[in-house]
Scaffold this active site. Structure first.
Site, mmCIF file in Angstrom:
data_model
loop_
_atom_site.group_PDB
_atom_site.id
_atom_site.type_symbol
_atom_site.label_atom_id
_atom_site.label_comp_id
_atom_site.label_asym_id
_atom_site.label_seq_id
_atom_site.Cartn_x
_atom_site.Cartn_y
_atom_site.Cartn_z
ATOM 1 N N CYS A 7 51.314 -35.642 -81.425
ATOM 2 C CA CYS A 7 50.424 -34.919 -82.321
ATOM 3 C C CYS A 7 49.033 -34.802 -81.718
ATOM 4 C CB CYS A 7 50.352 -35.626 -83.676
ATOM 5 S SG CYS A 7 49.243 -34.796 -84.837
ATOM 6 N N CYS A 10 46.354 -35.689 -84.378
ATOM 7 C CA CYS A 10 46.261 -37.110 -84.745
ATOM 8 C C CYS A 10 45.723 -37.944 -83.593
ATOM 9 C CB CYS A 10 47.635 -37.650 -85.132
ATOM 10 S SG CYS A 10 48.490 -36.713 -86.393
ATOM 11 N N ASP A 11 46.281 -37.748 -82.407
ATOM 12 C CA ASP A 11 45.993 -38.622 -81.274
ATOM 13 C C ASP A 11 45.043 -38.025 -80.245
ATOM 14 O OD1 ASP A 11 47.710 -40.548 -82.328
ATOM 15 O OD2 ASP A 11 49.452 -39.603 -81.402
#
Length: 189
Positions: A7, A10-11
Site C-alpha cells: 500500500c 499506508c506505507d
C-alpha cells in the site's frame, strides 16, 4: 516492516527520501509510482510485459517525473536484504536474459490480486473479476447477507478502507436485523 509493502498510501511515508521500486505496470502500479515520486528520492517501476498497461494519461505523467524510471520486459526474481531490511531487487531482462540488480530500500507490489471468493459462486452475485457485488451499504444480492473488504467491489482496496467498509456492513446488518420480523423459535420437548 522490512521493506516489502502493498500500500503506497499506508506505507509510502516510511520511505520518504529513499529509493523504492513498484512492481506492476497497470493503473495501480503506475498510480502508486506517481504517488511515491512525491515522497521518495527515486522510484523505479518494474513491468513484466514489454509495455505498460496503464492508461496513457497515467503513463505520460509518470514518464514526466524527474525521479522516476520505467523498466519493461523485466521479471522480478529476488528481493535482497541484510536480514533486517530490503537492500535491493534482482530482475531478469526478458529481452536479453541478463540478470540485473537495483539497490533500493523498499518494494511496493502492485500486480493485482484475485479475490478468494470461488466458494461463493452461484450463491451471491460476483463481478467478472470475482469480487462480491455490494451496494453502498455493503448489502449483497441476497437480502440479509452483507460483505466488506478487499473481496468486494469497493474501490481503493487496503486495510483502512476495509475496516471502514466492515463497520458500515456491520451497522447495515444490525439495521436489517432490527427491522426484520422476529422468527419464532420452537423449544425442544
Amino acid at each position: 516492516n522490512k521493506g516489502v509493502a502493498y500500500c503506497p498510501h499506508c506505507d509510502g511515508p516510511l520511505f520518504k527520501g529513499k529509493r523504492v521500486a513498484v512492481i506492476g505496470g497497470g493503473n495501480s502500479g503506475v498510480e502508486a509510482a506517481i504517488d511515491l515520486a512525491g515522497l521518495v528520492s527515486h522510484v523505479t517501476l518494474i513491468e513484466f510485459d514489454g509495455q505498460l498497461r496503464a492508461d496513457a494519461v497515467l503513463q505520460a505523467k509518470l514518464r514526466s517525473l524527474p525521479n522516476a524510471t520505467v523498466i519493461v520486459s523485466a521479471q522480478s526474481t529476488e528481493v535482497h536484504g541484510d536480514g533486517a531490511k530490503v537492500t535491493g531487487l534482482a530482475y531478469k531482462d526478458r529481452t536479453t536474459g541478463e540478470q540485473k540488480t537495483i539497490e533500493l530500500e523498499g518494494i511496493f507490489v502492485q500486480i493485482g490480486l484475485v479475490p478468494n471468493t470461488e466458494w461463493l459462486k452461484g450463491a451471491i452475485e460476483l463481478s467478472p473479476r470475482g469480487e462480491i457485488e455490494i451496494d453502498a451499504r455493503g448489502q449483497t444480492s441476497v437480502p440479509g447477507i452483507f460483505a466488506a473488504g478487499d473481496a468486494t467491489t469497493v474501490p481503493y482496496k487496503q486495510i483502512v478502507i476495509a475496516m471502514g467498509e466492515g463497520a458500515k456492513a456491520a451497522l447495515s446488518a444490525f439495521d436489517h436485523l432490527i427491522r426484520s420480523e422476529p422468527v419464532e423459535v420452537k423449544q425442544a420437548a
